[in-house]
Design an enzyme around this catalytic site. Structure first.
Site, PDB file in Angstrom:
ATOM      1  N   LYS A  91       2.769  24.536   8.578  1.00  0.00           N
ATOM      2  CA  LYS A  91       3.503  23.880   7.493  1.00  0.00           C
ATOM      3  C   LYS A  91       2.606  23.691   6.271  1.00  0.00           C
ATOM      4  O   LYS A  91       1.461  23.247   6.397  1.00  0.00           O
ATOM      5  CB  LYS A  91       4.013  22.534   8.014  1.00  0.00           C
ATOM      6  N   SER A 166      11.571  18.203   7.471  1.00  0.00           N
ATOM      7  CA  SER A 166      10.908  18.878   6.367  1.00  0.00           C
ATOM      8  C   SER A 166      10.116  20.109   6.793  1.00  0.00           C
ATOM      9  O   SER A 166       9.636  20.860   5.941  1.00  0.00           O
ATOM     10  CB  SER A 166       9.961  17.885   5.675  1.00  0.00           C
ATOM     11  N   SER A 190      11.211  15.415  11.308  1.00  0.00           N
ATOM     12  CA  SER A 190      10.817  16.620  10.565  1.00  0.00           C
ATOM     13  C   SER A 190      10.324  17.778  11.416  1.00  0.00           C
ATOM     14  O   SER A 190      10.188  18.891  10.915  1.00  0.00           O
ATOM     15  CB  SER A 190       9.750  16.268   9.524  1.00  0.00           C
TER      16      SER A 190
END
Length: 500
Positions: A91, A166, A190
């Protein structure tokens, strides 16, 4: 390198990281072949997904060559790093030295990470080869992955649907088969929401198991208890090995400590308590999502588990309790992060205007921050105490067993459908409040070809138990189903991949 052939007909992009590591270590495959297979898939699918936002393909190829040389030079019984030669993605908000570290904030465009986050560096030290970093929601603060710096990430099963957030870029890359595993973060679903939306496994570790150091925006002492770094993977067997790699103190995060991690193989499903919570949620799950949970419970009952049900009315306040806890526990808010990044002061008039460097979700968040600051202290304290009550009740109810709960109320929503609707968080945030380990587990596809799934929640420090249940559900239901959607198929096939 001498490589045996005919051991399997599966291409590298279908295998688990553990299988790939074994194949490389025993010279049944080369790291170069494995890395090239995943790069080829990334090149094919990323134009449609917009999931990988910065690559390091040349460096990955060099690392793969070095890994093969290390294997070739190793003595027969010489121990090698557990992930040697296995590709992965991370990420973008998690620092990887030399790669962007912006969390989708336009004002941070071009800002690279000076050093890697401890969790990322531990993967690299274990031999993993980072192919690149993946998209996030702006500031990592919403459940859809979109920002004005990189754009929107699309779901590998349907481009009109969100990939979640996210960590949506990670979910989309792993779900498309372009990476065997990835590293994400979870402060309010997330990891679990994108894993669910993209049909793969994701694990939010127990509180304090993995250090929060090295993510941007950074955690502070107030919100750190809600946060965790954790893995996403296309195969459940990778979750525990990856957790062992990233777990442990780093000398910086004050709540990351030494933990004795159990072994999923030691978990017996016979007489395991399995809890289902009914009629207690502010957003009722769809029939498809409840059906998936019932099938999961039935599979565990068939293995000898004891399924029980209860109501927990306190969960109706979970979203308000979570949002208040998040807002009031931290000494710095979204507006402060944006200002520190160079975005300038964000006034109310700017928030109400169309366009600009911030998404609608972020602008609504900034307005909500202003409103939250005006909530009377007494009411805020009541909501925070409500969150603490929910946490205690969940821990006691789960005990030595597991809880099964849908990750969202529906399958992956269409783009934009969750914006301004915080109740979409209802099924995930209670477990951040409680600091419990949760393994999102895929359960096949619905009639529209979208992934179904269930969260498996265990007691604190019992990550191996939720992972053991995920392994059983994968055995019964098949786990990750590679997407065969037309919009990915129309991109053409990747270059011929080596097989082992």
């Amino acid at each position: 390198m001498t490589r045996e052939v005919g051991l399997s007909t599966r291409v590298f992009t279908d295998m688990s990281a553990s299988e790939l590591a074994t194949a490389i270590r025993h010279r049944r495959a080369s790291a170069v072949e494995v890395v090239e297979a995943h790069i080829a898939t990334l090149r094919r699918v990323n134009p449609a997904l917009n999931a990988l936002v910065a690559d390091r393909f040349d460096a990955a190829r060099a690392a793969a060559t070095a890994a093969d040389a290390r294997v070739a030079a190793a003595a027969p019984d010489e121990p090698l790093p557990p992930l040697l030669g296995v590709p992965c993605t991370i990420k973008e908000s998690v620092a990887v030295a030399g790669l962007p570290n912006t969390a989708g904030v336009v004002a941070r465009a071009g800002v690279p990470a000076a050093t890697s986050a401890p969790v990322a560096q531990r993967l690299i030290d274990a031999g993993a080869i980072v192919l690149g970093v993946t998209n996030t929601s702006e500031l990592c603060l919403w459940v859809e992955t979109e920002n004005r710096l990189y754009g929107r990430t699309r779901n590998p099963y349907d481009p009109s649907r969100t990939a979640g957030g996210s960590s949506g870029g990670e979910g989309a890359v792993v779900g498309s088969g372009a990476s065997p595993f990835g590293l994400g973060s979870d402060i309010g679903g997330s990891i679990r929401i994108p894993s669910f939306c993209c049909g793969v496994f994701g694990h939010k570790p127990s509180r304090g198991l993995s250090p929060a150091t090295g993510s941007w925006p950074p955690c502070d002492d107030g919100n750190r208890p809600l946060f965790a770094h954790g893995p996403l993977a296309r195969r459940a067997e990778d979750l525990m090995p990856l957790l062992r790699v990233i777990a442990g103190p780093d000398g910086v995060d004050p709540i990351a400590g030494v933990a004795a991690l159990g072994d999923p193989a030691d978990v017996s499903l016979r007489d395991l308590p399995v809890l289902l919570i009914d009629e207690s949620w502010p957003l009722v799950a769809s029939d498809d999502m409840l059906w998936a949970r019932e099938r999961a419970a039935g599979a565990l009952a068939a293995a000898g588990a004891r399924v029980r049900r209860r109501r927990m009315p306190a969960l109706r306040r979970a979203v308000d309790a979570y949002l208040t806890t998040l807002a009031r526990s931290s000494g710095i808010g979204a507006r402060d992060f944006l200002f520190a990044a160079g975005a300038g002061e964000v006034g109310l008039s700017a928030l109400l205007r169309r366009g600009g460097p911030h998404t609608v979700a972020t602008r609504l968040l900034l307005v909500a921050e202003r409103a939250q600051a005006r909530v009377p202290r007494r009411l805020a304290e009541q909501l925070i105490r409500a969150g603490e009550t929910i946490a205690v009740e969940l821990r006691e109810a789960i005990g030595d067993g597991v809880l099964l709960e849908p990750p969202l109320a529906t399958a992956a929503p269409r783009h934009g459908r969750t914006v301004g609707r915080p109740w979409w968080l209802a099924h995930v945030v209670p477990f951040n409040l409680a600091g419990l380990p949760v393994t999102q587990t895929p359960l096949g596809l619905d009639r529209d070809g979208l992934p179904l799934g269930v969260q498996v929640v265990a007691g604190h420090g019992r990550d191996h138990v939720s992972i053991a249940v995920a392994l059983e559900l994968e055995r019964v239901f098949g786990g990750w189903t590679p997407p065969k959607t037309r919009y990915l198929a129309d991109l053409g096939e990747p270059a011929e991949l080596s097989r082992i």
